[in-house]
Design an enzyme around this catalytic site. Structure first.
Site, mmCIF file in Angstrom:
data_model
loop_
_atom_site.group_PDB
_atom_site.id
_atom_site.type_symbol
_atom_site.label_atom_id
_atom_site.label_comp_id
_atom_site.label_asym_id
_atom_site.label_seq_id
_atom_site.Cartn_x
_atom_site.Cartn_y
_atom_site.Cartn_z
ATOM 1 N N ARG A 251 12.296 3.354 6.040
ATOM 2 C CA ARG A 251 11.911 3.644 7.413
ATOM 3 C C ARG A 251 12.035 2.395 8.292
ATOM 4 O O ARG A 251 11.957 1.271 7.807
ATOM 5 C CB ARG A 251 10.471 4.157 7.472
ATOM 6 C CG ARG A 251 10.281 5.550 6.888
ATOM 7 C CD ARG A 251 8.834 6.016 7.041
ATOM 8 N NE ARG A 251 7.895 5.150 6.333
ATOM 9 C CZ ARG A 251 7.119 4.261 6.912
ATOM 10 N NH1 ARG A 251 7.160 4.083 8.216
ATOM 11 N NH2 ARG A 251 6.284 3.525 6.197
ATOM 12 N N LYS B 113 9.383 12.392 7.975
ATOM 13 C CA LYS B 113 8.194 11.693 8.456
ATOM 14 C C LYS B 113 7.956 11.910 9.949
ATOM 15 O O LYS B 113 6.811 11.870 10.412
ATOM 16 C CB LYS B 113 8.297 10.201 8.146
ATOM 17 C CG LYS B 113 8.132 9.864 6.665
ATOM 18 C CD LYS B 113 6.806 10.379 6.117
ATOM 19 C CE LYS B 113 6.587 9.938 4.667
ATOM 20 N NZ LYS B 113 5.343 10.532 4.089
ATOM 21 N N HIS C 152 -1.990 12.644 4.320
ATOM 22 C CA HIS C 152 -0.873 12.050 3.581
ATOM 23 C C HIS C 152 -1.282 12.026 2.118
ATOM 24 O O HIS C 152 -1.779 11.031 1.598
ATOM 25 C CB HIS C 152 -0.603 10.637 4.105
ATOM 26 C CG HIS C 152 0.625 10.015 3.528
ATOM 27 N ND1 HIS C 152 0.760 8.663 3.320
ATOM 28 C CD2 HIS C 152 1.796 10.559 3.108
ATOM 29 C CE1 HIS C 152 1.946 8.403 2.811
ATOM 30 N NE2 HIS C 152 2.582 9.537 2.668
ATOM 31 N N SER D 72 3.450 5.216 0.100
ATOM 32 C CA SER D 72 4.649 5.298 -0.728
ATOM 33 C C SER D 72 4.588 4.298 -1.876
ATOM 34 O O SER D 72 4.231 3.139 -1.691
ATOM 35 C CB SER D 72 5.883 5.014 0.133
ATOM 36 O OG SER D 72 7.051 5.047 -0.639
ATOM 37 N N LYS E 268 1.681 9.224 -5.797
ATOM 38 C CA LYS E 268 1.298 10.586 -5.376
ATOM 39 C C LYS E 268 2.166 11.648 -6.047
ATOM 40 O O LYS E 268 1.663 12.611 -6.621
ATOM 41 C CB LYS E 268 1.412 10.742 -3.857
ATOM 42 C CG LYS E 268 0.446 9.936 -3.035
ATOM 43 C CD LYS E 268 0.430 10.356 -1.581
ATOM 44 C CE LYS E 268 1.798 10.499 -0.960
ATOM 45 N NZ LYS E 268 2.602 9.275 -1.005
ATOM 46 N N THR E 269 3.475 11.471 -5.942
ATOM 47 C CA THR E 269 4.390 12.470 -6.486
ATOM 48 C C THR E 269 4.292 12.533 -8.001
ATOM 49 O O THR E 269 4.212 13.610 -8.598
ATOM 50 C CB THR E 269 5.837 12.154 -6.061
ATOM 51 O OG1 THR E 269 5.919 12.167 -4.641
ATOM 52 C CG2 THR E 269 6.811 13.169 -6.630
ATOM 53 N N ASP F 281 3.268 15.425 -0.880
ATOM 54 C CA ASP F 281 3.172 14.345 0.112
ATOM 55 C C ASP F 281 2.347 14.669 1.352
ATOM 56 O O ASP F 281 1.678 13.795 1.870
ATOM 57 C CB ASP F 281 4.585 13.930 0.542
ATOM 58 C CG ASP F 281 4.625 12.579 1.244
ATOM 59 O OD1 ASP F 281 3.964 11.650 0.761
ATOM 60 O OD2 ASP F 281 5.309 12.464 2.262
ATOM 61 N N ARG G 205 15.721 7.414 -4.038
ATOM 62 C CA ARG G 205 14.943 8.634 -3.829
ATOM 63 C C ARG G 205 15.703 9.881 -4.264
ATOM 64 O O ARG G 205 16.925 9.882 -4.379
ATOM 65 C CB ARG G 205 14.619 8.794 -2.344
ATOM 66 C CG ARG G 205 13.709 7.720 -1.762
ATOM 67 C CD ARG G 205 12.278 8.116 -1.897
ATOM 68 N NE ARG G 205 11.375 7.180 -1.254
ATOM 69 C CZ ARG G 205 10.091 7.422 -1.066
ATOM 70 N NH1 ARG G 205 9.563 8.577 -1.457
ATOM 71 N NH2 ARG G 205 9.310 6.518 -0.503
#
Length: 529
Positions: A57, A199, A218, A236, A240-241, A255, A320
């Site tokens: 980002r 995002k 989030h 990130s 989480k994933t 997410d 990713r």
């Protein structure tokens, strides 16, 4: 239903241009990607594409249009940079003209939000076919008999090949990611990084949902067979994933979620997982999800065999994959569940001093939610090459248009109402800081999270950390005793003490900006010395 203004004739004219391809299937998008040389096909059937110079980002290039709609509501500052409406309209017509001149453009129409009462119709118009496949897999696809209300859609216009001129376009660089809530439009230019698409819509939902008393979060979410829901908050790279993809539980999403008066719902229709060092042994669900219909981003691929090499980070640390939820065998089809019983705050602490797991009081939960501490990992943003300590309010400051107090107040009320247990889990370093210690073993983290979700810590003896005031379980089956108390894992205890005091001081300094916080919450942080 979230409604939107739709007087945008230039967009409608663009959709009628020859070469506009709407709602293509995965096979058709794949053909376009290959024919247009936008990417290659791997041995699993997944598409692989590269994003060039921008592999994360671009937070310094993100803007929100400041107008009558947003002027008194948005938390303006470094994260939410204002752009005048005149500047936005100049960029808007520039983007429209650019897309119109292309021989082809691709359109996806779908939703953000699995709950029909709160979902947002969206339209994504892209220069690249692979970006459109990304959008198709990340957002919620309408059913075969369902006609989306796209006259009210929030529209994303993605034109990576259009680079801005800061002097004439009013941007900070050649990249721009700009949201206008008045016009219901997102403009993206100068960057091929697909994460900007998803995002930007998350930021939109973070602005719109609180108006309907829905807490946008989030976080990832899953649920067990008994209907007990768990949330995993974190920035990130914190896990989480990975941690929500649990074969013993049903995945709600990885997410972005909303928490309404009925329970939790996913905002997306897919997952966007990091692939660095991915293997079938450590993360089998994600590994198996990389098949036809998935989009690999900046992953190295053997040119002879077409096999992805997840250990190769020569393009970026931030490799990713995007795939639809139905690529996960145990994904919950309706993508919504009841109110959460457990909340896990995830941090990747590069100093190696936070405990691997600790039980939080209500006040500590509010303190750590507002603090949102982690170490920003390499690759997730431009210029980040080694872990950097960062505090991101509500574990998602880059995506929060409103003041953090809005989201924190909502979370606190829900924790109270539903008596939700909250844990802080460190997926970062142990036995030393980054460069000296080692990253916490995933198997240990999984075991501790399982223990928290299963209620195994209810009768476990706790140790209160003298610096951070956190209550740490002394024992967890399957995890070495010395790992549980971080100081015990360090060879040089004095070095640990120095690092711990240094991190505690950073917490105190950061929390000064939350002067409005209740005294009991402010006192729930590290012990002041």
């Amino acid at each position: 239903m979230i409604h939107a203004r739709s007087d945008r004739s230039s967009i409608e004219e663009l959709l009628e241009e020859e070469g506009t391809q709407v709602q293509l299937s995965v096979p058709d998008l794949t053909k376009n990607i290959l024919n247009r040389n936008e990417g290659t096909l791997t041995d699993t059937g997944a598409v692989k594409a590269e994003t060039g110079a921008y592999t994360g980002r671009s937070p310094n290039d993100k803007f929100i249009v400041k107008d009558d709609e947003t002027a008194e509501k948005v938390d303006w500052g470094k994260v939410n940079q204002p752009m005048q409406e005149e500047t936005f309209l100049h960029l808007y017509h520039k983007v429209i003209g650019y897309l119109k001149d292309l021989p082809e453009r691709f359109v996806f129409q779908g939703y953000a939000g699995a709950d029909e009462d709160y979902r947002l119709p969206i339209r994504v118009i892209t220069e690249y076919a692979w970006h459109n496949m990304f959008a198709r897999q990340m957002f919620i696809r309408p059913g075969s008999e369902e006609k989306p209300l796209h006259e009210n859609a929030f529209t994303v216009l993605s034109a990576p090949g259009l680079k801005a001129d800061p002097e004439t376009d009013g941007t900070n660089s050649e990249v721009f990611v700009t949201v206008s809530f008045k016009h219901r439009i997102v403009l993206i230019g100068g960057t091929q990084y697909a994460g900007e698409i998803k995002k930007s819509i998350f930021s939109v939902m973070n602005y719109l949902l609180p108006k309907q008393d829905v807490l946008p979060m989030h976080c990832s979410a899953n649920v067990n067979a008994e209907g007990e829901t768990a949330l995993f908050f974190g920035l990130s790279g914190t896990g989480k994933t990975t941690l929500s993809a649990d074969p013993s539980r049903y995945l709600i999403g990885d997410d972005e979620h909303g928490w309404s008066d009925r329970g939790v719902f996913n905002m997306e229709g897919g997952c966007y997982a990091k692939t660095k060092d991915l293997s079938i042994e450590t993360e089998p669900d994600i590994y198996r999800a990389i098949r036809f219909g998935a989009v690999l981003e900046n992953v190295a691929v053997n040119p002879g065999t077409g096999k992805p090499d997840f250990t190769d980070t020569s393009l970026t640390e931030n490799t990713r994959v995007a795939y639809p939820l139905d690529h996960i065998d145990n994904a919950l089809e309706e993508s919504k569940s009841g109110h959460p019983d457990k909340i896990i705050f995830l941090t990747a602490d590069a100093t190696g001093v936070l405990p691997p797991i600790s039980k939080l009081t209500k006040e500590q939960a509010m303190y750590h939610f507002l603090s949102g501490y982690t170490s920003k990992l390499a690759g997730t943003e431009r210029g980040v090459t080694t872990p950097e300590a960062t505090f991101s309010a509500c574990f998602g400051a880059p995506f929060l248009p409103l003041p953090p107090s809005v989201y924190a107040k909502m979370l606190g009320e829900k924790i109270d109402e539903f008596n939700t247990d909250v844990y802080l889990v460190n997926t970062g370093w142990t036995g030393g800081a980054y460069g000296t210690g080692k990253r916490m073993k995933l198997s240990y983290t999984r075991r501790m999270v399982d223990a928290a979700l299963n209620g195994e810590f209810k009768n476990t003896e706790m140790y209160q950390d003298p610096v951070f005031g956190l209550n740490i379980p002394l024992h967890c089956d399957g995890v070495p005793e010395e790992v549980m108390i971080p100081r015990n894992a360090w060879e040089d205890k004095s070095d640990y003490d120095t690092q711990a005091e240094s991190l505690a001081a950073k917490f105190h300094e950061n929390f000064k900006k939350f002067a409005y916080a209740d005294e009991t919450i402010a006192a729930a942080g590290p012990v002041k010395r």
